[in-house]
Design an enzyme around this catalytic site. Structure first.
Site, mmCIF file in Angstrom:
data_model
loop_
_atom_site.group_PDB
_atom_site.id
_atom_site.type_symbol
_atom_site.label_atom_id
_atom_site.label_comp_id
_atom_site.label_asym_id
_atom_site.label_seq_id
_atom_site.Cartn_x
_atom_site.Cartn_y
_atom_site.Cartn_z
ATOM 1 C CB SER A 1 -13.043 -7.577 0.640
ATOM 2 O OG SER A 1 -12.180 -6.466 0.631
ATOM 3 C CD GLU B 1 11.636 1.741 5.680
ATOM 4 O OE1 GLU B 1 12.773 2.253 5.616
ATOM 5 O OE2 GLU B 1 10.617 2.300 5.212
ATOM 6 C CG ASN B 2 7.187 -1.787 4.546
ATOM 7 O OD1 ASN B 2 7.773 -0.779 4.926
ATOM 8 N ND2 ASN B 2 6.517 -1.843 3.419
ATOM 9 C CE1 TYR C 1 -6.752 -6.497 -6.039
ATOM 10 C CE2 TYR C 1 -5.150 -7.992 -5.091
ATOM 11 C CZ TYR C 1 -6.176 -7.083 -4.946
ATOM 12 O OH TYR C 1 -6.638 -6.769 -3.682
HETATM 13 N N1 NAP Z 1 -9.641 -6.002 -0.528
HETATM 14 C C1 NAP Z 1 -9.412 -4.866 -1.133
HETATM 15 O O1 NAP Z 1 -10.335 -4.183 -1.607
HETATM 16 C C2 NAP Z 1 -7.981 -4.396 -1.262
HETATM 17 C C3 NAP Z 1 -7.709 -3.099 -1.742
HETATM 18 C C4 NAP Z 1 -6.362 -2.706 -1.811
HETATM 19 C C5 NAP Z 1 -5.360 -3.578 -1.436
HETATM 20 N N2 NAP Z 1 -5.668 -4.844 -1.000
HETATM 21 C C6 NAP Z 1 -4.610 -5.813 -0.602
HETATM 22 O O2 NAP Z 1 -3.728 -5.209 0.333
HETATM 23 C C7 NAP Z 1 -2.388 -5.250 -0.162
HETATM 24 C C8 NAP Z 1 -1.610 -4.071 0.360
HETATM 25 O O3 NAP Z 1 -2.218 -2.849 -0.092
HETATM 26 P P1 NAP Z 1 -1.290 -1.645 -0.539
HETATM 27 O O4 NAP Z 1 -0.319 -2.107 -1.566
HETATM 28 O O5 NAP Z 1 -2.172 -0.498 -0.857
HETATM 29 O O6 NAP Z 1 -0.473 -1.404 0.834
HETATM 30 P P2 NAP Z 1 0.333 -0.164 1.393
HETATM 31 O O7 NAP Z 1 1.323 -0.736 2.331
HETATM 32 O O8 NAP Z 1 -0.596 0.865 1.926
HETATM 33 O O9 NAP Z 1 1.076 0.479 0.113
HETATM 34 C C9 NAP Z 1 2.105 -0.238 -0.512
HETATM 35 C C10 NAP Z 1 2.881 0.636 -1.491
HETATM 36 O O10 NAP Z 1 3.500 1.725 -0.810
HETATM 37 C C11 NAP Z 1 4.857 1.863 -1.275
HETATM 38 N N3 NAP Z 1 5.733 1.485 -0.162
HETATM 39 C C12 NAP Z 1 5.557 0.421 0.690
HETATM 40 N N4 NAP Z 1 6.514 0.377 1.612
HETATM 41 C C13 NAP Z 1 7.319 1.420 1.379
HETATM 42 C C14 NAP Z 1 8.489 1.908 2.024
HETATM 43 N N5 NAP Z 1 8.989 1.294 3.095
HETATM 44 N N6 NAP Z 1 9.085 3.019 1.524
HETATM 45 C C15 NAP Z 1 8.567 3.662 0.446
HETATM 46 N N7 NAP Z 1 7.474 3.242 -0.216
HETATM 47 C C16 NAP Z 1 6.847 2.122 0.255
HETATM 48 C C17 NAP Z 1 4.993 0.951 -2.479
HETATM 49 O O11 NAP Z 1 4.506 1.609 -3.651
HETATM 50 P P3 NAP Z 1 5.453 2.409 -4.690
HETATM 51 O O12 NAP Z 1 6.834 1.880 -4.579
HETATM 52 O O13 NAP Z 1 4.835 2.152 -6.024
HETATM 53 O O14 NAP Z 1 5.318 3.857 -4.310
HETATM 54 C C18 NAP Z 1 4.001 -0.145 -2.128
HETATM 55 O O15 NAP Z 1 3.569 -0.884 -3.247
HETATM 56 C C19 NAP Z 1 -2.571 -5.324 -1.685
HETATM 57 O O16 NAP Z 1 -1.452 -5.859 -2.327
HETATM 58 C C20 NAP Z 1 -3.761 -6.251 -1.796
HETATM 59 O O17 NAP Z 1 -3.350 -7.582 -1.623
HETATM 60 C C21 NAP Z 1 -6.956 -5.247 -0.902
#
Ligand code: NAP
Length: 324
Positions: free
Chosen positions: A151, A292-293, A49
């Site tokens: 993962s 919110e989340n 990351y």
């Molecule tokens: N193991 C793996 O291969 C892998 C891969 C991916 C992620 N992960 C882990 O999983 C975590 C979460 O993944 P993700 O960040 O993709 O999760 P996600 O919840 O699907 O997306 C999060 C993004 O959506 C937007 N968002 C979230 N809540 C919102 C709301 N209430 N209203 C409007 N926009 C909102 C924000 O981006 P914006 O504000 O930029 O639009 C936020 O950064 C990562 O941080 C990481 O630790 C692991």
């Protein structure tokens, strides 16, 4: 978490894309503080990351917070390396050399004495599984990690690691970190199905909002300050912003409105309503998003069988099982 004694909060907080790129020190301090004060006890990270900068940032925040180390858990993941295209042989993958060195580097960057969870970020078909299991077991014996997991491994790969662990009386993988959301369900609902019941598997699921698609924020285009507008993330936008997925999210957004909740919290609540999900890792770039989340827990009681069926009818994403 799975069959282990470890207790993870059902909602957790991760730093992929966000830390260093969109979120600096002050905001990370605020967001992690909000998460912790609301009961989050797991913070997720990885060597890859922001090429190690995300771990450094999280490490600075953890140090400044001075939270009791026993009150939270922190992870890292090994596989991709942190030097991008400059990675040399042995600076990626799951060899004993890279797993061990990546662990040492993660400990330094995060400024902690041990990682609570350590993940093999992807399977590595070039390394014997014995080498991976032995190395993880050694790191546990050395007190550098407490639990190891995988993962995006297949169910077969996870079980092969358990077979080897059994053969040598070593500690096998305790948790898996798969993608899981209303549009991506196969691994969690089908592939791992037996493993929950046999060796026991905890899951720390990622992208519960499909990188933001399931918030409805892309229903009418791509907002400028959103993930899909970031330079270098076209591949992610192209994956999610497609007509049939958008149509489903729009319908789900309308249904969430009928229930009186945001579609984001409904989508997260749906993930954690699956009893095989240990924790859903949230991502957030703004305080309002995280607040919110975190309310997803309040939405859980609204998920009656009728509501769940309505969601199935709208999303049409239930994975098929093999029929014999
Ligand atoms: N193991 C793996 O291969 C892998 C891969 C991916 C992620 N992960 C882990 O999983 C975590 C979460 O993944 P993700 O960040 O993709 O999760 P996600 O919840 O699907 O997306 C999060 C993004 O959506 C937007 N968002 C979230 N809540 C919102 C709301 N209430 N209203 C409007 N926009 C909102 C924000 O981006 P914006 O504000 O930029 O639009 C936020 O950064 C990562 O941080 C990481 O630790 C692991």
């Amino acid at each position: 978490m799975g069959k282990t004694g470890l207790q993870l909060s059902v909602l957790s907080y991760g730093s992929w894309v966000t830390f260093h790129k969109q979120v600096g020190d002050a905001l990370a301090d605020e967001l992690m503080g909000i998460a912790y004060d609301n009961g989050v006890n797991f913070f997720d990270n990885a060597e890859v990351y922001a090429r190690g900068e995300s771990e450094k940032l999280m490490g600075r925040v953890l140090k400044a917070k001075s939270w009791d180390r026993t009150s939270y858990t922190v992870s890292s993941k090994v596989f991709f390396g942190w030097r991008g295209t400059d990675n040399k042989p042995n600076q990626t993958g799951l060899s004993r050399k890279h797993i061990t060195e990546a662990c040492h580097e993660a400990l330094q960057r995060l400024q902690v004495d041990y990682l609570d969870l350590y993940f093999c970020h992807r399977p590595d078909k070039t390394v014997p599984i014995e080498e991976v299991v032995w190395t993880m077991n050694t790191l546990i014996q050395q007190g550098k990690i407490l639990y190891w997991g995988t993962s995006e491994w297949s169910g077969v790969e996870i079980m092969e690691a358990h077979r080897v662990a059994n053969e040598y009386r070593l500690i096998g993988p305790a948790m898996e970190q798969p993608q899981y959301n209303l549009l991506e369900r196969y691994k969690v609902e089908v592939d791992y199905d037996l493993i929950y019941k046999t060796v026991g598997l905890g899951t720390t699921i990622w992208s519960p909002l499909a990188a933001g698609l399931l918030t409805g924020k892309y229903n009418n285009g791509i907002p400028e300050d959103s993930r899909f507008a970031l330079e270098g993330f076209d591949w992610l936008k192209d994956r999610w912003v497609v007509d049939d997925k958008l149509a489903k999210v729009k319908e789900l957004t309308a249904f969430a409105g009928e229930l009186g909740v945001p579609v984001s919290t409904l989508s997260i609540a749906w993930c954690i309503s699956n009893p095989n999900v240990t924790t859903a890792i949230l991502g957030a770039t703004k305080k309002e998003q995280l607040l919110e989340n975190l309310k997803a827990l309040d939405v859980l009681p609204k998920l009656t069988p009728e509501v769940l069926q309505r969601i199935e009818d709208i999303m049409q994403s239930k994975p098929a099982r093999a029929e014999f």
